[in-house]
Design an enzyme around this catalytic site. Structure first.
Site, PDB file in Angstrom:
ATOM      1  N   LYS A 168       2.717   8.873   2.092  1.00 13.87           N
ATOM      2  CA  LYS A 168       2.125   8.788   3.434  1.00 13.87           C
ATOM      3  C   LYS A 168       2.816   7.672   4.231  1.00 13.87           C
ATOM      4  O   LYS A 168       3.535   6.843   3.644  1.00 13.87           O
ATOM      5  CB  LYS A 168       0.621   8.532   3.313  1.00 13.87           C
ATOM      6  CG  LYS A 168       0.287   7.211   2.675  1.00 13.87           C
ATOM      7  CD  LYS A 168      -1.205   7.092   2.335  1.00 13.87           C
ATOM      8  CE  LYS A 168      -1.493   5.746   1.717  1.00 13.87           C
ATOM      9  NZ  LYS A 168      -2.805   5.684   1.067  1.00 13.87           N
ATOM     10  N   TYR A 177       8.878 -19.533  23.026  1.00 10.91           N
ATOM     11  CA  TYR A 177       7.633 -19.620  23.800  1.00 10.91           C
ATOM     12  C   TYR A 177       6.686 -20.667  23.235  1.00 10.91           C
ATOM     13  O   TYR A 177       6.557 -20.805  22.022  1.00 10.91           O
ATOM     14  CB  TYR A 177       6.895 -18.274  23.764  1.00 10.91           C
ATOM     15  CG  TYR A 177       7.593 -17.158  24.494  1.00 10.91           C
ATOM     16  CD1 TYR A 177       7.746 -17.188  25.883  1.00 10.91           C
ATOM     17  CD2 TYR A 177       8.080 -16.056  23.794  1.00 10.91           C
ATOM     18  CE1 TYR A 177       8.383 -16.152  26.545  1.00 10.91           C
ATOM     19  CE2 TYR A 177       8.701 -15.008  24.456  1.00 10.91           C
ATOM     20  CZ  TYR A 177       8.857 -15.062  25.835  1.00 10.91           C
ATOM     21  OH  TYR A 177       9.467 -14.028  26.485  1.00 10.91           O
TER      22      TYR A 177
HETATM   23  C1  LIG Z   1      -2.621   5.213  -0.385  1.00 11.79           C
HETATM   24  C2  LIG Z   1      -3.376   5.907  -1.428  1.00 11.79           C
HETATM   25  C3  LIG Z   1      -2.969   5.838  -2.778  1.00 11.79           C
HETATM   26  C4  LIG Z   1      -1.855   4.925  -3.265  1.00 11.79           C
HETATM   27  O1  LIG Z   1      -2.330   3.618  -3.402  1.00 11.79           O
HETATM   28  P1  LIG Z   1      -1.350   2.393  -3.839  1.00 11.79           P
HETATM   29  O2  LIG Z   1      -2.259   1.233  -3.893  1.00 11.79           O
HETATM   30  O3  LIG Z   1      -0.328   2.288  -2.774  1.00 11.79           O
HETATM   31  O4  LIG Z   1      -0.781   2.760  -5.152  1.00 11.79           O
HETATM   32  C5  LIG Z   1      -3.641   6.623  -3.685  1.00 11.79           C
HETATM   33  N1  LIG Z   1      -4.674   7.404  -3.305  1.00 11.79           N
HETATM   34  C6  LIG Z   1      -5.116   7.475  -2.027  1.00 11.79           C
HETATM   35  C7  LIG Z   1      -6.265   8.351  -1.680  1.00 11.79           C
HETATM   36  C8  LIG Z   1      -4.491   6.716  -1.048  1.00 11.79           C
HETATM   37  O5  LIG Z   1      -4.943   6.765   0.215  1.00 11.79           O
END
Ligand SMILES: *Cc1c(COP(=O)(O)O)cnc(C)c1O
Length: 364
Positions: free
Chosen positions: A35, A257
């Site tokens: 993702k 800044y």
């Molecule tokens: C993002 C996510 C993961 C992965 O988690 P990590 O901590 O990055 O290993 C697994 N399951 C779901 C439902 C997620 O949203």
């Protein structure tokens, strides 16, 4: 749009991480989480690398992400974790929805009957995250018999991602096991999964049939108490900025800044082609380092939208043709995602997803 950042992405490290994670999970089915454009690394390239190294399934957050991967010719099973906005695409592109509530289940069932097709679904149970998932596990039984749906997976998500409170995660695992007890006996084909990266390494009770790692695939430890890495994970992303110019700042002169930095001596400041518009967050002002010619030097003054300054006084041979490493290693020095996260008061996840996105990407 080409901005000033160059992201180097080490696909060999990505494949090696997948293999280590798979081994740590006892060879179980790996659902590689890609993702947010593979945590800022580029979803198409990383998905291919993970599949080549043995991942069986990919997981994305939104349908649009899955569409992009299918358009790139990736045919693996694909789980859409959160989104159901475009039901047609699930059927057309053979995507697997995660069902969080009865309404969605019924909607997919109707769509499947209408198309005279069946669709594999994973059902999510809330065991303490308080975000998405069935609150009443009795609903699993109802979903399992809805026409057109094939119950292919049962899942939940851990709320203490870094397992800061291992008891809490074990409690969630138990709750999950209780919720799904009736189903695992009836069908062996149902994939049960609850492990994120942290659970892969520190909670074997959570491994079940499949694991769902994200962060660790990209070579970053999920543990703040073990920030330099677990096992043999190798960071996949390194990010550098071009040096636009090098300025002489006299003693007493100020930088950027708000004049939050005053030169204590005559100094040389490199002006880097990066800023908070690239995800080099303003919270890093006066709080982070970059590596120039193998030397780790401090960022001076506030991070601007497109520019950031660093003290390169005494860096031998420094010139405008050098690059500054913001994340990654050079020579014997390294700047880790955890280091940046601590400086910015956040977590490595946010560093990767912001810093990797606007850069010119080079895959190696
Ligand atoms: C993002 C996510 C993961 C992965 O988690 P990590 O901590 O990055 O290993 C697994 N399951 C779901 C439902 C997620 O949203």
């Amino acid at each position: 749009m080409r901005r000033g950042l160059i992201a180097r992405i080490d696909l060999r490290a990505a494949r090696s991480n997948l293999k280590h994670i798979s081994k740590a999970a006892g060879g179980r089915h790996v659902i590689a989480v890609v993702k947010a454009d593979a945590y800022g690394h580029g979803a198409v390239e990383l998905s291919r690398a993970f599949l080549e190294a043995g991942a069986q399934t990919l997981a994305v957050a939104f349908v649009s992400e899955a569409v992009r991967l299918r358009e790139a010719g990736i045919t693996s099973p694909m789980l859409v974790l959160f989104d159901r906005s475009d039901i047609k695409s699930f059927f057309d592109l053979d995507l697997t929805p995660v069902i969080h509530d009865m309404n969605t289940a019924e909607e997919f069932s109707r769509a499947a009957q209408h198309r005279k097709k069946s669709i594999k679904v994973h059902v999510k149970v809330d065991t303490g995250m308080g975000r998405m998932g069935l609150e009443d596990p009795a609903d699993i039984a109802k979903i399992a018999v809805l026409p057109g749906l094939e119950l292919a997976g049962l899942m939940s998500h851990l709320s203490d991602a870094d397992l800061a409170d291992p008891e809490c995660s074990l409690h969630q695992v138990e709750k999950f096991q209780k919720s799904i007890a009736g189903f695992t006996i009836k069908s062996k084909k149902i994939l049960r999964h609850i492990s994120n990266s942290a659970a892969v390494f520190r909670c074997p009770e959570a491994h079940m049939d499949a694991v769902r790692p994200g962060l660790s695939l990209y070579g970053i430890s999920p543990f703040e108490d073990e920030p330099d890495g677990v096992e043999a994970l190798r960071p996949v992303l390194s990010v550098s900025a071009r040096i636009l110019t090098i300025r002489r700042i006299p003693k007493g002169g100020t930088i950027s800044y708000g004049r939050t930095y005053t030169a204590e001596r005559d100094m040389l400041a490199a002006v880097l082609a990066t800023g908070y518009a690239d995800g080099y967050t303003r919270a890093l002002s006066n709080r982070s380092h970059v590596i120039v010619r193998g030397r780790k030097v401090p960022v001076t003054g506030r991070v601007c939208m497109d520019l950031t300054m660093a003290d390169v006084t005494g860096v031998e041979g420094v010139s405008e043709s050098d690059e500054a490493v913001l994340l990654g290693s050079a020579g014997s020095e390294a700047i880790t995602a955890w280091e940046l996260a601590r400086g910015a008061g956040t977590i490595p996840y946010e560093i990767l997803t912001s810093l990797g996105t606007g850069a010119m990407r080079v895959y190696q």
